[in-house]
Design an enzyme around this catalytic site. Sequence first.
Site, short mmCIF file in Angstrom:
data_model
loop_
_atom_site.label_atom_id
_atom_site.label_comp_id
_atom_site.label_asym_id
_atom_site.label_seq_id
_atom_site.Cartn_x
_atom_site.Cartn_y
_atom_site.Cartn_z
N LYS A 140 -52.62 -84.70 76.19
CA LYS A 140 -52.11 -84.05 74.98
C LYS A 140 -50.58 -84.03 74.96
O LYS A 140 -49.98 -84.12 73.91
CB LYS A 140 -52.68 -82.64 74.89
CG LYS A 140 -54.13 -82.66 74.40
CD LYS A 140 -54.68 -81.27 74.28
CE LYS A 140 -55.11 -80.75 75.62
NZ LYS A 140 -55.79 -79.46 75.56
N ARG A 152 -62.60 -88.13 84.90
CA ARG A 152 -62.18 -88.16 83.51
C ARG A 152 -62.39 -89.54 82.92
O ARG A 152 -62.47 -90.52 83.63
CB ARG A 152 -60.69 -87.84 83.30
CG ARG A 152 -59.94 -87.24 84.36
CD ARG A 152 -58.43 -87.16 84.15
NE ARG A 152 -57.91 -87.00 82.82
CZ ARG A 152 -57.53 -85.83 82.30
NH1 ARG A 152 -57.66 -84.74 82.98
NH2 ARG A 152 -57.01 -85.79 81.10
N GLU A 188 -57.80 -76.05 75.94
CA GLU A 188 -56.61 -75.26 75.68
C GLU A 188 -56.11 -75.68 74.29
O GLU A 188 -55.95 -76.86 74.02
CB GLU A 188 -55.52 -75.55 76.73
CG GLU A 188 -54.32 -74.68 76.48
CD GLU A 188 -53.13 -74.93 77.41
OE1 GLU A 188 -53.25 -75.73 78.35
OE2 GLU A 188 -52.09 -74.31 77.15
P1 ATP Z 1 -54.85 -83.16 78.64
O1 ATP Z 1 -54.41 -83.52 80.02
O2 ATP Z 1 -55.17 -84.29 77.76
O3 ATP Z 1 -53.97 -82.15 77.98
P2 ATP Z 1 -56.50 -81.10 79.50
O4 ATP Z 1 -57.41 -81.25 80.65
O5 ATP Z 1 -55.26 -80.34 79.76
O6 ATP Z 1 -56.24 -82.49 78.86
P3 ATP Z 1 -58.01 -79.16 78.19
O7 ATP Z 1 -57.90 -78.68 76.80
O8 ATP Z 1 -57.64 -78.25 79.30
O9 ATP Z 1 -57.17 -80.47 78.27
O10 ATP Z 1 -59.45 -79.79 78.43
C1 ATP Z 1 -60.65 -79.21 78.06
C2 ATP Z 1 -61.74 -79.82 78.87
O11 ATP Z 1 -61.79 -81.23 78.64
C3 ATP Z 1 -61.50 -79.63 80.36
O12 ATP Z 1 -62.72 -79.21 80.95
C4 ATP Z 1 -61.10 -80.97 80.84
O13 ATP Z 1 -61.50 -81.17 82.16
C5 ATP Z 1 -61.81 -81.91 79.86
N1 ATP Z 1 -61.08 -83.18 79.73
C6 ATP Z 1 -59.79 -83.35 79.42
N2 ATP Z 1 -59.45 -84.64 79.43
C7 ATP Z 1 -60.57 -85.34 79.77
C8 ATP Z 1 -60.87 -86.72 79.95
N3 ATP Z 1 -59.96 -87.66 79.80
N4 ATP Z 1 -62.14 -87.05 80.29
C9 ATP Z 1 -63.07 -86.10 80.44
N5 ATP Z 1 -62.86 -84.79 80.27
C10 ATP Z 1 -61.63 -84.39 79.95
MG MG Z 2 -55.81 -78.38 80.82
#
Ligand code: ATP
Ligand code: MG
Length: 573
Positions: free
Chosen positions: A281, A271, A45
């Site tokens: 984020k 994760r 995102e």
């Molecule tokens: P955040 O919680 O940091 O905002 P998010 O999951 O909302 O992370 P996205 O941009 O939606 O961020 O993530 C893109 C991809 O990266 C998703 O498939 C998510 O599952 C993966 N991802 C995010 N954080 C991690 C992590 N700490 N380890 C592994 N994969 C991750």
């Molecule tokens: Mg997300």
Amino acid sequence: MNHKNEESDTLTEAKTPVSNFIRTIIDNDLQTGKHSKIVTRFPPEPNGYLHVGHTKSICLNFGLARDYQGVCHLRFDDTNPEAEDVEYVDSIMEDIRWLGWDWKDKLFYASDYYEKLYDYAEILINDGKAFVCELSAEEMNKNRGTLTQPGIDSPWRDRPAAENLDLFRRMRAGEFADGQMTLRAKIDMRSGNINMRDPVIYRIKRASHHRTGDKWCIYPMYDYTHPISDALEGITHSICTLEFEDHRPLYDWILDQLPVPCHPRQIEFARLNLSYTVMSKRLLLTLVKEGYVNGWDDPRMPTVAGMRRRGFTAAALRELADRIGVAKASSTVDFELLQYCVREDLNKHAKRVMAVLDPLKVIIENYPEDTTEMLEAINNPEDETAGTRMIPFSRELYIEREDFLTDPPKGWFRLAPGAEIRLKHAYYITCKEVVLDADGKIDKLICSYDPASGGGWTEDARKVKGTLHWIDASNCIPVEARIYDQLFTVSDPMSAEEGKTFLDYLNPDSLKVIKALAEPSLAEAKPGESFQFLRLGYFCADYDSKPSAPVFNRVVTLKDSWQKKGVVSQRLV
Ligand code: ATP
Ligand code: MG
């Protein structure tokens, strides 16, 4: 050749893959003919910069596509206009490329599917599988139930399809206020899985979108958008993190109701969490917005941009992702493992140079005045092709203040009154006299050198125990060294005590700025270029550098406490 970390290396060759449960699923799907080619995707995102956790997901999805001769899409999951921005889109693309991956022409945006998503919503409505609900967010929350109590049906649940369709079209046309109505999937308010209790799939939100502008005032929810986007792109394996495990029934439900081209399989993995940092984020945005760090690319940030600026290499981040592997169980990776990967990589590539962070003057009393000698220095003992350079040596030098003790303990191998040590690439010197200043602080050392010891050898082959780094006082340049420590004082800033937040654990000493002195060759350091400052650590030129005033970020020290733990060669899973 010097290592320039702004240039990424590309990843054409498949590594010998270590199997994991996802590979087992893929192997099976290929064997049984369920798929002849795999298609994965990385779906960020664009509401912030990528962090090191994302690199795990990136390396996993792009790595699988590489190893199985498949394809990996980059898809921006942009359904939340208020939080999203093109700045983030651009940074995400830059970071993925820098990490060494290439999505070729497979760049997608969920916002490109808005029209199709809307049409599918009308299908759900016509099939009696979605309804327009007029409960407020608060009422909906109250009716949702709990893990142990079923939810309560919305009073709007049984509206006729024609009425739902009319209202939904008018929602799109902008006839209602934000939050006045939602479109909800009609599933089961009594489901044991709260995600299945008639989830909202569309909401009214008057917000400009970074790509569609003001065209839409209704936006689809993530749980609705994601499975359909996957299906439209022909994704075979939709790999996400564990928190989506409970959303999988909804993912499958949506695809089962609609005439989508295929039904991808969602697979969850744990994760990546890293000690001494936060990895969301939202929290990283707080650090940036409230000025606790100097932007998303602050070298203390766990963002890809921050790590790149700090001097961490793409190869090291990929190596970390490989080493931690893929598992179902959540775990926190020791920051030292990342530092280990960085050291391993920089050791191969970084040019060795000399700088002194805390200078102490040394005068070589038997060395001629007004003479400068050029001595040959090896650039990188790990890389013969890196060649040599000439460094100046004259009567007045600087050594590191902490390399001298007036009254040393037993086993001190550095300089002390009467002691002899080797100066790297130069001569043996012996300390003859310590000169104090008016405050009694050591002002300088008077030493003598052995002219027969040039290049670190003496004719009588006597041994000295210590070798020190140094620089020539009249041929050196001032440099700024930025010395970083962990951003947080505790390994898990998120498990704060009562009444505290992660911000209470910020490390006040996470950045120290030092005025240092360095050999003249460093005047030409280019931003992004990494060096080993002998005995001090790896340093990377920052883009704040000016032509005559370079700035260096300390990437990592040379000391390796990870290896001592004896687990370097073990995989974590
Ligand atoms: P955040 O919680 O940091 O905002 P998010 O999951 O909302 O992370 P996205 O941009 O939606 O961020 O993530 C893109 C991809 O990266 C998703 O498939 C998510 O599952 C993966 N991802 C995010 N954080 C991690 C992590 N700490 N380890 C592994 N994969 C991750
Ligand atoms: Mg997300």
